[in-house]
Design a protein around this motif. Structure first.
Motif, mmCIF file in Angstrom:
data_model
loop_
_atom_site.group_PDB
_atom_site.id
_atom_site.type_symbol
_atom_site.label_atom_id
_atom_site.label_comp_id
_atom_site.label_asym_id
_atom_site.label_seq_id
_atom_site.Cartn_x
_atom_site.Cartn_y
_atom_site.Cartn_z
ATOM 1 N N ILE A 147 35.361 56.446 38.125
ATOM 2 C CA ILE A 147 36.532 55.761 37.558
ATOM 3 C C ILE A 147 37.305 55.042 38.662
ATOM 4 C CG2 ILE A 147 38.758 56.101 36.436
ATOM 5 C CD1 ILE A 147 37.432 58.322 34.785
ATOM 6 N N ALA A 148 37.503 55.718 39.800
ATOM 7 C CA ALA A 148 38.246 55.089 40.893
ATOM 8 C C ALA A 148 37.549 53.821 41.359
ATOM 9 C CB ALA A 148 38.407 56.063 42.053
ATOM 10 N N ARG A 149 36.228 53.830 41.420
ATOM 11 C CA ARG A 149 35.501 52.645 41.868
ATOM 12 C C ARG A 149 35.669 51.493 40.890
ATOM 13 N NH1 ARG A 149 29.698 52.108 44.680
ATOM 14 N NH2 ARG A 149 29.694 49.866 44.740
ATOM 15 N N SER A 150 35.549 51.761 39.574
ATOM 16 C CA SER A 150 35.690 50.679 38.605
ATOM 17 C C SER A 150 37.131 50.169 38.558
ATOM 18 C CB SER A 150 35.209 51.108 37.219
ATOM 19 O OG SER A 150 36.031 52.119 36.704
ATOM 20 N N GLN A 151 38.113 51.058 38.750
ATOM 21 C CA GLN A 151 39.501 50.602 38.802
ATOM 22 C C GLN A 151 39.728 49.737 40.033
ATOM 23 O OE1 GLN A 151 41.653 54.307 38.557
ATOM 24 N NE2 GLN A 151 41.939 54.102 36.348
ATOM 25 N N ASN A 152 39.123 50.133 41.158
ATOM 26 C CA ASN A 152 39.239 49.360 42.382
ATOM 27 C C ASN A 152 38.603 47.985 42.202
ATOM 28 O OD1 ASN A 152 39.887 48.845 45.090
ATOM 29 N ND2 ASN A 152 37.885 49.541 45.776
ATOM 30 N N GLY A 187 39.251 42.219 41.211
ATOM 31 C CA GLY A 187 39.019 41.075 40.336
ATOM 32 C C GLY A 187 40.315 40.441 39.878
ATOM 33 N N ASP A 188 41.298 41.283 39.538
ATOM 34 C CA ASP A 188 42.614 40.774 39.127
ATOM 35 C C ASP A 188 43.272 40.000 40.267
ATOM 36 O OD1 ASP A 188 42.253 41.969 36.653
ATOM 37 O OD2 ASP A 188 43.599 43.655 37.063
ATOM 38 N N TYR A 189 43.165 40.543 41.482
ATOM 39 C CA TYR A 189 43.722 39.868 42.649
ATOM 40 C C TYR A 189 43.044 38.511 42.856
ATOM 41 C CZ TYR A 189 44.761 38.831 47.539
ATOM 42 O OH TYR A 189 45.154 38.212 48.701
ATOM 43 N N PHE A 239 37.143 25.447 31.584
ATOM 44 C CA PHE A 239 36.866 26.878 31.517
ATOM 45 C C PHE A 239 36.438 27.291 32.919
ATOM 46 C CE2 PHE A 239 36.087 25.155 27.292
ATOM 47 C CZ PHE A 239 36.878 25.988 26.514
ATOM 48 N N ILE A 240 37.145 28.267 33.492
ATOM 49 C CA ILE A 240 36.948 28.602 34.901
ATOM 50 C C ILE A 240 36.481 30.046 35.062
ATOM 51 C CG2 ILE A 240 38.043 28.738 37.167
ATOM 52 C CD1 ILE A 240 40.134 26.682 36.048
ATOM 53 N N GLU A 241 35.356 30.198 35.737
ATOM 54 C CA GLU A 241 34.846 31.511 36.117
ATOM 55 C C GLU A 241 35.273 31.768 37.555
ATOM 56 O OE1 GLU A 241 32.560 35.152 36.072
ATOM 57 O OE2 GLU A 241 33.638 33.958 34.594
ATOM 58 N N VAL A 242 35.900 32.913 37.791
ATOM 59 C CA VAL A 242 36.356 33.278 39.128
ATOM 60 C C VAL A 242 35.438 34.365 39.670
ATOM 61 C CG1 VAL A 242 38.258 34.235 40.491
ATOM 62 C CG2 VAL A 242 38.755 32.739 38.527
ATOM 63 N N LYS A 243 34.950 34.165 40.874
ATOM 64 C CA LYS A 243 34.145 35.176 41.562
ATOM 65 C C LYS A 243 34.815 35.494 42.890
ATOM 66 C CE LYS A 243 31.007 36.092 38.686
ATOM 67 N NZ LYS A 243 31.095 37.391 38.040
ATOM 68 N N TYR A 244 35.129 36.780 43.071
ATOM 69 C CA TYR A 244 35.853 37.243 44.244
ATOM 70 C C TYR A 244 35.024 38.294 44.972
ATOM 71 C CZ TYR A 244 39.499 39.640 46.927
ATOM 72 O OH TYR A 244 40.240 40.220 47.938
ATOM 73 N N ARG A 245 34.915 38.150 46.280
ATOM 74 C CA ARG A 245 34.192 39.122 47.095
ATOM 75 C C ARG A 245 35.019 39.458 48.332
ATOM 76 N NH1 ARG A 245 31.401 39.358 43.214
ATOM 77 N NH2 ARG A 245 29.197 38.925 42.977
ATOM 78 N N LYS A 246 34.953 40.741 48.720
ATOM 79 C CA LYS A 246 35.622 41.201 49.944
ATOM 80 C C LYS A 246 34.637 41.322 51.104
ATOM 81 C CE LYS A 246 37.326 44.795 47.797
ATOM 82 N NZ LYS A 246 38.041 46.057 47.522
#
Length: 122
Positions: A2-7, A12-14, A54-61
């Motif tokens: 759960i912690a991993r999916s919340q993270n 993703g929200d950020y 329509f915009i797809e956002v992809k975020y990577r750390k």
């Protein structure tokens, strides 16, 4: 787990917040965030002058799974097109110029986010 999916969700929200700010700075008007339909969603729906985008956002750390834009595979593109069609139908939008963009954000530790905007990506 759960912690991993919340993270992952908070990352993703950020990323979506960064993308929304970036798009607004380009002069786009954000109409809808996180339009959900079926088992999928479109991250951002915006207007660029007279075009509905329509915009797809992809975020990577990190680059563990490659550059963020490479995550928008053919199957994801098909899904996004179906969701966009549903958005148009639900909102009774006809005779509207539309396009699909991708905003890819790579935010490596200790660095500023690198944002790449692919206009009419697919």
């Amino acid at each position: 787990m759960i912690a991993r999916s919340q993270n992952k969700k908070s990352a993703g929200d950020y990323g979506e917040q960064l993308a929304a700010g970036f798009i607004k700075n380009l002069g786009y008007e954000i109409i809808k965030q996180n339009f959900r339909y079926g088992h999928g969603e479109i991250d951002l729906v915006a207007k660029d002058k007279d075009v509905l985008v329509f915009i797809e956002v992809k975020y990577r750390k990190n680059l563990e799974f490659g550059e963020p834009e490479y995550a928008v595979k053919t199957s994801k593109q098909k899904q996004l097109k179906k969701i966009a069609e549903a958005y148009l139908a639900i909102n009774e939008i006809k005779d509207q110029n539309c396009r699909m963009d991708v905003v890819a954000i790579l935010h490596l530790p200790g660095e500023e986010p690198m944002i790449t905007h692919y206009i009419n990506a697919f």
